[in-house]
Scaffold this motif. Structure first.
Motif, mmCIF file in Angstrom:
data_model
loop_
_atom_site.group_PDB
_atom_site.id
_atom_site.type_symbol
_atom_site.label_atom_id
_atom_site.label_comp_id
_atom_site.label_asym_id
_atom_site.label_seq_id
_atom_site.Cartn_x
_atom_site.Cartn_y
_atom_site.Cartn_z
ATOM 1 N N ALA A 66 28.388 5.266 14.796
ATOM 2 C CA ALA A 66 28.582 4.022 15.538
ATOM 3 C C ALA A 66 29.903 4.047 16.291
ATOM 4 O O ALA A 66 29.985 3.594 17.441
ATOM 5 N N SER A 67 30.925 4.572 15.669
ATOM 6 C CA SER A 67 32.230 4.692 16.324
ATOM 7 C C SER A 67 32.146 5.587 17.556
ATOM 8 O O SER A 67 32.685 5.261 18.621
ATOM 9 N N ILE A 68 31.458 6.695 17.422
ATOM 10 C CA ILE A 68 31.298 7.620 18.553
ATOM 11 C C ILE A 68 30.570 6.928 19.704
ATOM 12 O O ILE A 68 30.984 7.025 20.868
ATOM 13 N N LEU A 69 29.496 6.204 19.386
ATOM 14 C CA LEU A 69 28.726 5.510 20.431
ATOM 15 C C LEU A 69 29.539 4.401 21.091
ATOM 16 O O LEU A 69 29.482 4.222 22.314
ATOM 17 N N ALA A 70 30.291 3.653 20.317
ATOM 18 C CA ALA A 70 31.093 2.557 20.883
ATOM 19 C C ALA A 70 32.178 3.109 21.809
ATOM 20 O O ALA A 70 32.351 2.615 22.938
ATOM 21 N N TYR A 71 32.891 4.110 21.367
ATOM 22 C CA TYR A 71 33.958 4.665 22.201
ATOM 23 C C TYR A 71 33.405 5.438 23.402
ATOM 24 O O TYR A 71 34.083 5.549 24.424
ATOM 25 N N ASP A 72 32.186 5.933 23.291
ATOM 26 C CA ASP A 72 31.545 6.552 24.444
ATOM 27 C C ASP A 72 31.375 5.522 25.562
ATOM 28 O O ASP A 72 31.675 5.795 26.723
ATOM 29 N N MET A 73 30.929 4.316 25.191
ATOM 30 C CA MET A 73 30.757 3.273 26.199
ATOM 31 C C MET A 73 32.110 2.781 26.721
ATOM 32 O O MET A 73 32.248 2.487 27.910
ATOM 33 N N VAL A 74 33.106 2.714 25.878
ATOM 34 C CA VAL A 74 34.454 2.343 26.339
ATOM 35 C C VAL A 74 34.912 3.311 27.420
ATOM 36 O O VAL A 74 35.412 2.896 28.475
ATOM 37 N N ASP A 75 34.728 4.601 27.171
ATOM 38 C CA ASP A 75 35.123 5.609 28.158
ATOM 39 C C ASP A 75 34.321 5.494 29.451
ATOM 40 O O ASP A 75 34.856 5.669 30.552
ATOM 41 N N ARG A 76 33.031 5.183 29.342
ATOM 42 C CA ARG A 76 32.195 5.031 30.536
ATOM 43 C C ARG A 76 32.676 3.843 31.382
ATOM 44 O O ARG A 76 32.729 3.929 32.597
ATOM 45 N N ILE A 77 33.005 2.744 30.723
ATOM 46 C CA ILE A 77 33.483 1.558 31.447
ATOM 47 C C ILE A 77 34.821 1.848 32.111
ATOM 48 O O ILE A 77 35.037 1.516 33.287
ATOM 49 N N ARG A 78 35.712 2.470 31.413
ATOM 50 C CA ARG A 78 37.035 2.787 31.977
ATOM 51 C C ARG A 78 36.934 3.777 33.128
ATOM 52 O O ARG A 78 37.738 3.735 34.058
ATOM 53 N N ASP A 113 25.196 2.606 41.014
ATOM 54 C CA ASP A 113 24.115 3.298 40.294
ATOM 55 C C ASP A 113 24.624 3.919 38.990
ATOM 56 O O ASP A 113 23.868 4.078 38.035
ATOM 57 N N ARG A 114 25.906 4.282 38.990
ATOM 58 C CA ARG A 114 26.486 4.881 37.782
ATOM 59 C C ARG A 114 26.486 3.886 36.624
ATOM 60 O O ARG A 114 26.311 4.264 35.463
ATOM 61 N N VAL A 115 26.654 2.591 36.926
ATOM 62 C CA VAL A 115 26.583 1.553 35.888
ATOM 63 C C VAL A 115 25.208 1.587 35.237
ATOM 64 O O VAL A 115 25.091 1.633 34.005
ATOM 65 N N THR A 116 24.168 1.590 36.051
ATOM 66 C CA THR A 116 22.796 1.624 35.519
ATOM 67 C C THR A 116 22.570 2.894 34.712
ATOM 68 O O THR A 116 22.004 2.859 33.612
ATOM 69 N N ALA A 117 23.038 4.021 35.234
ATOM 70 C CA ALA A 117 22.868 5.297 34.539
ATOM 71 C C ALA A 117 23.619 5.285 33.201
ATOM 72 O O ALA A 117 23.087 5.743 32.182
ATOM 73 N N ASP A 118 24.827 4.752 33.202
ATOM 74 C CA ASP A 118 25.608 4.683 31.956
ATOM 75 C C ASP A 118 24.903 3.829 30.912
ATOM 76 O O ASP A 118 24.810 4.211 29.742
ATOM 77 N N LEU A 119 24.419 2.672 31.319
ATOM 78 C CA LEU A 119 23.761 1.766 30.383
ATOM 79 C C LEU A 119 22.465 2.363 29.839
ATOM 80 O O LEU A 119 22.175 2.241 28.643
ATOM 81 N N VAL A 120 21.702 3.025 30.693
ATOM 82 C CA VAL A 120 20.456 3.663 30.240
ATOM 83 C C VAL A 120 20.758 4.806 29.276
ATOM 84 O O VAL A 120 20.127 4.931 28.222
ATOM 85 N N GLU A 121 21.724 5.642 29.633
ATOM 86 C CA GLU A 121 22.072 6.772 28.766
ATOM 87 C C GLU A 121 22.594 6.280 27.411
ATOM 88 O O GLU A 121 22.261 6.842 26.364
ATOM 89 N N TRP A 122 23.398 5.216 27.436
ATOM 90 C CA TRP A 122 23.927 4.661 26.196
ATOM 91 C C TRP A 122 22.811 4.061 25.349
ATOM 92 O O TRP A 122 22.763 4.273 24.134
#
Length: 183
Positions: A66-78, A113-122
């Motif tokens: 869960a930590s890995i997944l949460a910080y993955d999204m933090v990095d994508r947003i940043r 489009d990167r936002v959509t791609a990030d959210l789908v991948e996550w």
């Protein structure tokens, strides 16, 4: 009987003492049964400790995922700060898991489009879609933005057998991981 000139007198009582000492030198069946019982209780305790340890290790593993997944999204947003508004209010529950066409395109994705791609991948990672292996059983993720404090909150939840505390109570919130951050 003479040994080097000395006389030894061995009486009947000396042989009787030797025989009774020989009779008392072994274990009785009751002593063996008591020993086996104590050993069995010890082994049951050891098995209980091993089982509890395995449960705790599994819980730690899921929390790490869960930590890995949460910080993955933090990095994508940043990494995509210009499009940060697109990440707000997202939940993996019922989310699309079909990647946008720009992901496989040679020209790549635009920032929007990167936002959509990030959210789908996550969402795919949290739900375990496509890999055949879910990182978290029954995983769900949410992204919430508080405009007043400018704090993003990413929460990951999963299904896990409840762990009991010292007093036998079920530990609440043991299947959730939250990260708060600002840009």
């Amino acid at each position: 009987m003479s040994v080097r000139g000395e006389t030894m007198n061995l009486g009947l009582n000396d042989f009787h003492g030797w025989q009774s000492a020989k009779q008392e030198s072994g274990f009785t069946l009751i002593e063996i049964l008591v020993t086996m019982f104590i050993l069995a209780i010890g082994l049951l305790g050891l098995a209980g400790l091993t089982t509890e340890g395995m449960k705790n290790n599994q819980g730690a593993y899921l929390r790490t995922q869960a930590s890995i997944l949460a910080y993955d999204m933090v990095d994508r947003i940043r990494a995509n700060k210009d499009q940060v508004a697109g990440y707000q209010g997202f939940s993996t529950v019922g989310a699309s898991t079909t990647p946008p066409s720009c992901v496989s395109s040679t020209s790549g994705c635009t920032a929007a489009d990167r936002v959509t791609a990030d959210l789908v991948e996550w969402a795919r990672q949290v739900q375990g879609v496509g890999s055949g292996i879910a990182m978290l059983p029954g995983g769900q993720g949410r992204i919430v933005f508080d405009g007043a404090s400018s704090i993003y909150t990413i929460t990951i939840e999963w299904q896990e057998v409840g762990r009991k505390g010292d007093a036998g109570e079920v530990v609440a919130g043991d299947n959730s991981y939250t990260v708060r951050f600002t840009l």
